[in-house]
Each structure stands twice: as structure tokens, then as C-alpha cells.
Scaffold this motif. Structure first.
Motif: not given
Length: 179
Positions: A16-31, A55-60, A62-65
Motif C-alpha cells: 500500500t502507498a500513501v500520497l501525503l499532502v500538507h496544509d496550505a502555507g506549510s510543507d512536507s516537514a509538517s507531516v 523545497e518546491s518554492k521558486a522565485e516566481r 512562493d506561497w509566502t509572498t
């Protein structure tokens, strides 16, 4: 798109496999604790950093900006990230292609529900602490989505503070799907 893959203990079996999705504004470290817990129980786990996050942020991208409108677009486009994650898992020889579960935490639970509805071919969805207030779901009505899963197995895990709302969501989904 960045993610962390936790291979299953038994690489010779179809797991079995789990595809795990974090909360908006968060990242995989939070899960990470969830990923490790499922992995210790034998599941293969792929924990993604959705576009604009971690780690999926890029200059253009970026959730935080990002503006509110840009965040809505990013969250809507996250379906493609889930498709890529599911595709990766399906290619793994140690993963049983008909036993992939999508699990989301917070607003990620909304993405998991939407992904299950849209016929992604997943075996079930797990909602961890889903938002009970609609404005926290970035355009996804989790309660309505649960009703639209049409029998796809769903597990809702919530904290004491939101238990009544989660119970109400589950009851509405049962009623919509003839119990």
C-alpha cells in the motif's frame, strides 16, 4: 516538484502507498511524523512539497509572498502535483497500483477529497484535521466533497475541538451515499 519518498519495509512485495499532502502555507516537514508512522506500518509514503511550498518554492512561485489570488491559483494547480505524485508511486515496483491512498492534513484534506472525487483511481482518502470553516479550504468544500466521494473509503481524523463538526461532515457523507 520536491518530495520525500519513504520506501516500504518489504521491497519485494506489492505494498500500500500513501500520497501525503500538507496544509496550505506549510510543507512536507509538517507531516513528517505521519509519513514515518505509516511507513513504520509497512506503507510506502510519498510526502510532497506542493508548488510554492517548502523545497518546491521558486522565485516566481512562493506561497509566502503570493497574493490571495495567486494563492488560490497555486492551490487549484496542486491537483497536478498530486497527479505527478500518484504517477511516481504507480511506477514503483514495490507499490500495488490499486492500493494508493491520498491523505491530506488541514487544507490538504480538501485536496485529497477533490482528488478522490475526480476519478484519480485512488483506493481511499484520509483527512487529518480537515478545516471545518469553508474559508480555510481555498475554494474546496470538504463537507460537500465527502458526500460526492460516492462510496470511496474515507477516514476523518480530527482533534477534540473540531470533533462535532467532523462528525457532522461524516454523517452528511453517510446520508448522501445511502449510509
Amino acid at each position: 516538484l520536491s518530495g520525500t519518498y519513504f520506501p516500504p519495509k518489504d521491497m519485494d512485495a506489492k505494498n500500500t502507498a500513501v500520497l501525503l499532502v500538507h496544509d496550505a502555507g506549510s510543507d512536507s516537514a509538517s507531516v513528517a511524523a505521519l509519513a514515518e508512522a505509516w511507513n513504520k506500518r509497512g506503507a510506502a509514503v510519498l510526502s510532497l512539497d506542493l508548488r510554492g511550498h517548502g523545497e518546491s518554492k521558486a522565485e516566481r512561485v512562493d506561497w509566502t509572498t503570493a497574493s490571495e489570488k495567486e494563492r488560490e491559483v497555486l492551490w487549484a494547480m496542486a491537483k497536478r502535483d498530486l497527479e505527478a505524485g500518484e504517477s511516481y508511486l504507480r511506477e514503483r515496483t514495490e507499490v500495488h497500483s490499486s492500493r494508493i491512498v491520498v491523505a491530506g492534513k488541514g487544507a490538504g484534506a480538501g485536496l485529497a477529497v477533490r482528488y478522490g472525487i475526480e476519478g484519480a483511481g485512488v483506493a481511499g482518502v484520509v483527512l487529518v484535521d480537515p478545516p471545518v470553516e469553508e474559508e480555510k479550504t481555498w475554494g474546496i468544500d470538504v463537507a460537500k466533497g465527502l458526500a460526492e466521494l460516492e462510496g470511496l473509503p474515507a477516514l476523518i481524523v480530527c482533534c477534540k475541538e473540531t470533533r462535532k463538526a467532523c462528525d457532522a461532515m461524516a454523517e452528511a457523507a453517510h446520508e448522501a451515499n445511502d449510509g
